[in-house]
Design a protein around this motif. Structure first.
Motif, short mmCIF file in Angstrom:
data_model
loop_
_atom_site.label_atom_id
_atom_site.label_comp_id
_atom_site.label_asym_id
_atom_site.label_seq_id
_atom_site.Cartn_x
_atom_site.Cartn_y
_atom_site.Cartn_z
N THR A 95 -38.52 -4.63 -19.37
CA THR A 95 -37.29 -3.99 -18.91
C THR A 95 -36.50 -4.96 -18.04
O THR A 95 -37.08 -5.81 -17.35
N ARG A 152 -38.99 0.07 -30.20
CA ARG A 152 -37.88 0.79 -29.57
C ARG A 152 -37.02 -0.17 -28.75
O ARG A 152 -37.55 -0.98 -27.98
N TYR A 154 -33.62 -0.04 -26.10
CA TYR A 154 -32.75 0.81 -25.29
C TYR A 154 -31.67 -0.04 -24.62
O TYR A 154 -31.92 -1.21 -24.28
N ASN A 155 -30.50 0.58 -24.39
CA ASN A 155 -29.44 -0.12 -23.68
C ASN A 155 -29.42 0.27 -22.20
O ASN A 155 -28.40 0.19 -21.52
N ARG A 156 -30.56 0.68 -21.70
CA ARG A 156 -30.71 0.98 -20.28
C ARG A 156 -32.12 0.60 -19.84
O ARG A 156 -33.00 0.31 -20.68
N LEU A 158 -35.52 1.63 -18.64
CA LEU A 158 -36.41 2.78 -18.51
C LEU A 158 -37.23 2.68 -17.23
O LEU A 158 -37.60 1.58 -16.79
N ARG A 183 -34.73 9.76 -26.11
CA ARG A 183 -33.65 9.25 -26.94
C ARG A 183 -32.42 8.79 -26.13
O ARG A 183 -31.52 8.18 -26.71
N GLY A 185 -30.12 6.54 -24.46
CA GLY A 185 -29.97 5.10 -24.46
C GLY A 185 -30.67 4.38 -25.59
O GLY A 185 -30.65 3.15 -25.66
N LEU A 186 -31.29 5.13 -26.50
CA LEU A 186 -32.02 4.53 -27.61
C LEU A 186 -31.02 3.99 -28.65
O LEU A 186 -30.24 4.74 -29.23
N SER A 206 -33.27 5.88 -34.78
CA SER A 206 -32.44 6.21 -33.62
C SER A 206 -31.16 6.92 -34.01
O SER A 206 -30.47 7.48 -33.16
#
Length: 211
Positions: A95, A152, A154-156, A158, A183, A185-186, A206
């Motif tokens: 992350t 996976r 994500y644009n954030r 976690l 889901r 930010g996926l 997604s």
């Protein structure tokens, strides 16, 4: 007993390409089972055919690494060594916060700090496809030596608790789809389960169509 990913469709040598573009804040997660942890191998990344790296999660010199390319050079964050062993399934995540000043590695839900090894500069962007299981889309560089499952992106960033939810759900729900888990930010998910496969194409579960 093997976790759920060992019972489904696996991509032993990876080399699947999918679309998608990165954002500054991000999380990458993947289940891996490596045959030889002493080899350098890339799990998920965004790199052109010319090996121009944009971002990448890899196991290099027996450490978990997150890379990104800048206008100056390559930035690299690295965990301590020896986190993975041969022939064992692990849930691996990396992350980064929006400024990429805080980068963590996770193995089976346990958080590990990282050290920034190299790099400064302005982040480069890319329209190149995300590649799973190799360094570049044609699969000729740093292939994953083993198995990969449930990727996976994500644009954030976690949280540690969210990482644990993904890890624990994969352990306890054998043969059950995890597509509806976390889901927010996926931007890309490739489960490699039968329902999400079209021949040799891993469909993006997604909903963003990054097949």
């Amino acid at each position: 007993e093997l976790p759920a990913r060992a019972r489904g469709v696996e991509r032993g040598d990876g080399r699947g390409a999918a679309g998608g573009k990165k954002k500054r804040q991000m999380t990458e997660c993947v289940w891996v089972n490596l045959l030889d942890v002493t080899l350098d191998q890339e799990f998920v990344g965004n790199k052109g055919a010319d090996s121009n790296l944009q971002f990448n999660i890899a196991y290099t010199v027996q450490t978990l690494n997150l890379y990104r390319s800048t206008t100056v050079n390559l930035e690299q964050w690295q965990t301590a060594s020896g986190l993975l062993k041969n022939n064992t399934w692990y849930h691996v995540c990396m992350t980064a916060n929006a400024a990429w000043t805080t980068v963590f590695g996770y193995v089976d839900g346990v958080q590990f700090t990282t050290t920034k090894v190299t790099g400064t500069g302005t982040v480069q962007t890319s329209g190149n496809p995300v590649t799973i299981g190799a360094g570049i889309p044609n699969g000729s560089s740093d292939q994953t030596k083993g198995k990969i499952d449930e990727v996976r992106l994500y644009n954030r960033t976690l949280s540690p608790d969210e990482i644990k939810v993904i890890y624990q759900s994969g352990l306890t729900n054998v043969n059950a789809s995890q597509n509806n888990r976390l889901r927010d930010g996926l931007v890309g998910m490739w489960s490699f389960n039968g329902a999400d496969m079209s021949g040799l194409t891993a469909n993006d579960a997604s909903g963003n169509g990054n097949n």
